[in-house]
Design a protein around this motif. Structure first.
Motif, PDB file in Angstrom:
ATOM      1  N   ALA A 188      37.645  63.401  26.580  1.00  0.00           N
ATOM      2  CA  ALA A 188      38.644  62.673  27.358  1.00  0.00           C
ATOM      3  C   ALA A 188      39.875  62.378  26.512  1.00  0.00           C
ATOM      4  O   ALA A 188      39.793  62.210  25.290  1.00  0.00           O
ATOM      5  CB  ALA A 188      38.045  61.373  27.890  1.00  0.00           C
ATOM      6  N   ASP A 248      44.785  58.753  27.686  1.00  0.00           N
ATOM      7  CA  ASP A 248      45.253  58.262  28.981  1.00  0.00           C
ATOM      8  C   ASP A 248      44.381  58.739  30.142  1.00  0.00           C
ATOM      9  O   ASP A 248      44.765  58.611  31.309  1.00  0.00           O
ATOM     10  CB  ASP A 248      46.707  58.655  29.224  1.00  0.00           C
ATOM     11  N   SER A 249      43.200  59.302  29.856  1.00  0.00           N
ATOM     12  CA  SER A 249      42.285  59.712  30.922  1.00  0.00           C
ATOM     13  C   SER A 249      41.765  58.484  31.660  1.00  0.00           C
ATOM     14  O   SER A 249      41.694  57.391  31.080  1.00  0.00           O
ATOM     15  CB  SER A 249      41.095  60.489  30.340  1.00  0.00           C
ATOM     16  N   PRO A 250      41.377  58.624  32.931  1.00  0.00           N
ATOM     17  CA  PRO A 250      40.771  57.496  33.649  1.00  0.00           C
ATOM     18  C   PRO A 250      39.542  56.976  32.901  1.00  0.00           C
ATOM     19  O   PRO A 250      38.793  57.749  32.293  1.00  0.00           O
ATOM     20  CB  PRO A 250      40.376  58.118  34.999  1.00  0.00           C
ATOM     21  N   GLU A 251      39.339  55.676  32.954  1.00  0.00           N
ATOM     22  CA  GLU A 251      38.220  55.069  32.229  1.00  0.00           C
ATOM     23  C   GLU A 251      36.889  55.673  32.644  1.00  0.00           C
ATOM     24  O   GLU A 251      35.985  55.862  31.806  1.00  0.00           O
ATOM     25  CB  GLU A 251      38.210  53.552  32.479  1.00  0.00           C
ATOM     26  N   SER A 252      36.746  56.000  33.913  1.00  0.00           N
ATOM     27  CA  SER A 252      35.486  56.566  34.400  1.00  0.00           C
ATOM     28  C   SER A 252      35.215  57.949  33.829  1.00  0.00           C
ATOM     29  O   SER A 252      34.062  58.403  33.826  1.00  0.00           O
ATOM     30  CB  SER A 252      35.498  56.648  35.934  1.00  0.00           C
ATOM     31  N   LYS A 283      35.832  58.616  30.677  1.00  0.00           N
ATOM     32  CA  LYS A 283      35.546  58.405  29.253  1.00  0.00           C
ATOM     33  C   LYS A 283      34.137  57.897  28.992  1.00  0.00           C
ATOM     34  O   LYS A 283      33.527  58.238  27.980  1.00  0.00           O
ATOM     35  CB  LYS A 283      36.546  57.398  28.663  1.00  0.00           C
ATOM     36  N   VAL A 284      33.613  57.059  29.877  1.00  0.00           N
ATOM     37  CA  VAL A 284      32.417  56.285  29.553  1.00  0.00           C
ATOM     38  C   VAL A 284      31.142  57.125  29.541  1.00  0.00           C
ATOM     39  O   VAL A 284      30.156  56.763  28.901  1.00  0.00           O
ATOM     40  CB  VAL A 284      32.234  55.115  30.543  1.00  0.00           C
ATOM     41  N   ARG A 317      28.460  56.819  35.630  1.00  0.00           N
ATOM     42  CA  ARG A 317      29.817  56.542  36.119  1.00  0.00           C
ATOM     43  C   ARG A 317      30.689  57.789  36.070  1.00  0.00           C
ATOM     44  O   ARG A 317      31.415  58.092  37.026  1.00  0.00           O
ATOM     45  CB  ARG A 317      30.458  55.427  35.290  1.00  0.00           C
ATOM     46  N   THR A 318      30.599  58.528  34.994  1.00  0.00           N
ATOM     47  CA  THR A 318      31.363  59.768  34.899  1.00  0.00           C
ATOM     48  C   THR A 318      30.822  60.810  35.873  1.00  0.00           C
ATOM     49  O   THR A 318      31.594  61.567  36.487  1.00  0.00           O
ATOM     50  CB  THR A 318      31.322  60.320  33.468  1.00  0.00           C
ATOM     51  N   TYR A 348      32.143  59.827  39.278  1.00  0.00           N
ATOM     52  CA  TYR A 348      33.592  60.044  39.334  1.00  0.00           C
ATOM     53  C   TYR A 348      33.928  61.533  39.383  1.00  0.00           C
ATOM     54  O   TYR A 348      34.916  61.937  40.005  1.00  0.00           O
ATOM     55  CB  TYR A 348      34.257  59.396  38.121  1.00  0.00           C
TER      56      TYR A 348
END
Length: 228
Positions: free
Chosen positions: A114, A117-121, A123-124, A128-129, A132
């Protein structure tokens, strides 16, 4: 090129705003045309006419809107999902044939790949990823199901109103879903959407629209598929 005459927020969202305005105008036009048609049929049958507000809050208007919405969201749900694996060589609506199938984490920029500036979802990692990663299809499919359910409920009410005028017993929702009327409404919309998507995929191989992201560059060979 940026247009200095437009405010930044308006320019940056002009596509969604433009379609939103067109949608509103189409709904208004449908409402006026629909109530005129309803009252024409009412006069012919010797029934009372209704006003615009009563018409737009009626099951007749609701089923007409819902049946179109559900077919549109079915179209995009299938398009988003099937273009993961199915390809059309030379079409701007398709991935290159060699890229068919799921992409790896590096290309999708998820987890350790990631960007800052990637969406938090993205990255985690974990569930959740995972959710998403398919959220676009999930939301489109959910809207399709809800629109189809709205079509079924509103269609049953409208259909029963006609039956009651003919002194027939109303149908339950389950019975209505088995009626040819329901499936005629549904399938005539589905086939038109599938035709539109399929023909767009083929036409985009040979035809062009200069400067449109939905088209290949004008001079690109027919058998070359643009890279995503």
């Amino acid at each position: 090129m940026k247009d200095p005459r437009l405010p930044s927020a308006l320019r940056d969202n002009s596509l969604s705003i433009g379609f939103g305005v067109l949608l509103l105008l189409a709904l208004i036009g449908q409402a006026f045309a629909g109530v005129a048609q309803y009252n024409l049929e009412a006069r012919t049958a010797g029934l009372a006419e209704i006003g615009l507000w009563r018409y737009v809050t009626s099951s007749t208007f609701a089923v007409d809107v819902a049946e179109n919405w559900q077919s549109e969201y079915l179209q995009f749900t299938l398009y988003i999902l099937l273009t993961v694996w199915l390809v059309q060589r030379g079409s701007s609506e398709s991935k290159p044939p060699e890229e068919a199938g799921s992409e790896d984490d590096a290309k999708e920029m998820v987890g350790e790949f990631a960007q800052p500036d990637s969406p938090e979802s993205a990255k985690v990692g974990g569930w959740r990823t995972g959710v998403y990663s398919v959220s676009l299809t999930l939301v489109m499919f959910t809207i399709f199901v809800l629109s189809w359910a709205a079509q079924a409920v509103a269609g049953r009410v409208a259909y029963n109103e006609e039956r009651m005028r003919d002194l027939l017993d109303p149908l339950s929702l389950g019975d209505y879903l088995l009626q040819p009327e329901f499936w005629n409404r549904t399938l005539q919309n589905w086939q038109s959407e599938l035709l539109a998507v399929g023909s767009m995929a083929i036409f985009a191989v040979f035809l062009r629209q200069r400067s449109s992201p939905e088209s290949k560059p004008v001079g690109m060979p027919h058998d070359e598929t643009p890279s995503s």
